[in-house]
Design an enzyme around this catalytic site. Sequence first.
Site, mmCIF file in Angstrom:
data_model
loop_
_atom_site.group_PDB
_atom_site.id
_atom_site.type_symbol
_atom_site.label_atom_id
_atom_site.label_comp_id
_atom_site.label_asym_id
_atom_site.label_seq_id
_atom_site.Cartn_x
_atom_site.Cartn_y
_atom_site.Cartn_z
ATOM 1 N N ASP A 1 0.192 -1.344 -0.088
ATOM 2 C CA ASP A 1 0.046 -0.206 -0.427
ATOM 3 C C ASP A 1 0.997 0.983 -0.126
ATOM 4 O O ASP A 1 0.207 2.407 -0.215
ATOM 5 C CB ASP A 1 -1.446 -0.176 1.309
ATOM 6 N N ASP A 32 -0.603 -6.409 -0.153
ATOM 7 C CA ASP A 32 -0.937 -6.068 1.315
ATOM 8 C C ASP A 32 -2.698 -6.489 1.371
ATOM 9 O O ASP A 32 -3.317 -5.999 0.188
ATOM 10 C CB ASP A 32 -0.145 -4.662 1.287
ATOM 11 N N LYS A 75 -0.779 -9.569 2.672
ATOM 12 C CA LYS A 75 0.442 -9.305 3.656
ATOM 13 C C LYS A 75 -0.339 -8.677 5.074
ATOM 14 O O LYS A 75 -1.097 -7.879 4.352
ATOM 15 C CB LYS A 75 1.338 -8.777 3.375
ATOM 16 N N GLU A 111 -0.598 -6.422 8.218
ATOM 17 C CA GLU A 111 -0.065 -6.004 9.705
ATOM 18 C C GLU A 111 -1.040 -6.129 10.996
ATOM 19 O O GLU A 111 -2.399 -5.493 10.904
ATOM 20 C CB GLU A 111 -0.425 -4.544 9.817
ATOM 21 N N GLU A 165 9.500 -4.808 10.776
ATOM 22 C CA GLU A 165 10.138 -3.612 10.354
ATOM 23 C C GLU A 165 10.718 -2.190 11.231
ATOM 24 O O GLU A 165 9.328 -2.559 12.012
ATOM 25 C CB GLU A 165 8.873 -2.566 9.265
#
Length: 318
Positions: free
Chosen positions: A67, A106, A137, A139, A216
């Site tokens: 994104d 994402d 993916k 988060e 990250e």
Amino acid sequence: MLRKLPKYLSKCYSSYPMGGGVVRSKTITELKTKYHAQEPITMITAHDFITASWAQSAGCDMILVGDSLATNALGYESTTQIGLEEFQYHVQSVCRAQGAAFIMADMPFGTFESSIEKGVETAIALMKSSPKVGGVKLEVGSTSGALREQDYSLKLAAALCSRGIPVMGHVGLTPQRAHALSGFKVQGSKSAKDAAAIYQTAHELQDLGCFGILLECVPHKVSKHITESLSVPTIGIGAGNGVSGQVLVQSDLLGMNLGKIPKLAQKYGDLHEQSVGFIQQYLEDVASQRFPDNDRNGFKIKDDVWGDFLDLVGNSSK
């Protein structure tokens, strides 16, 4: 008497694509083979057919349609502004590039937070964007204590994995939660409790069935320790060199945009400056009439056709 099928037909299956010339994408098993052989896994972002073609031609193991394309390619102020339909458009564009890279997408902000059902629908929609999409993916926040048991993203990860949707969990700095994290900051560097929460979240995601973990902005010692304790690959960005592989945003790597790149990135070129220079040269060539050159860039007409043309329209040249 039964006729023997030709060899090229005998090995075909009803569910296996028969298109000729199509390069098969890498599988999760192949990525894990590199991981077990302790060979670094390479990943880069791409946001359209051209950037994906560059990544494929370079031989990247994985391509992430992140994104981050919202801010790096589309001019949005935040990655949270892009919607699912617009995002899918770019996923499909990336997937049109030929190559063997494993492609992952994402889960954009706002497309999965409202309910588990909505999150599952979004993941399915992304997987259906193209047969080349190999996973999503997600988060995931790193919390502890009572908050951990209530963490929605962990429940969604479990729901996706239980449905056979390949998931890479993303922990540490999760840009979609930047406001909750008080900005784009290193995670787990000032509190052992916070570092332990990242460690625990990574392990829980592995146990839920995630095929890999993206770390990250996590201190390299913490990232290395997490990597050594897991049995699935870790991909780092701002996480040091003790992880299983690395990912960079392609526009940072190539210097496609103005301004400084993040500390976690490495700028290998200055495509913005080069591109502006090339365009300026084109403008100068047009202004000075060096371009186009009739012999090099133009097309000719046969003399007899030219003569007939003048007869038809009249010779107005003086």
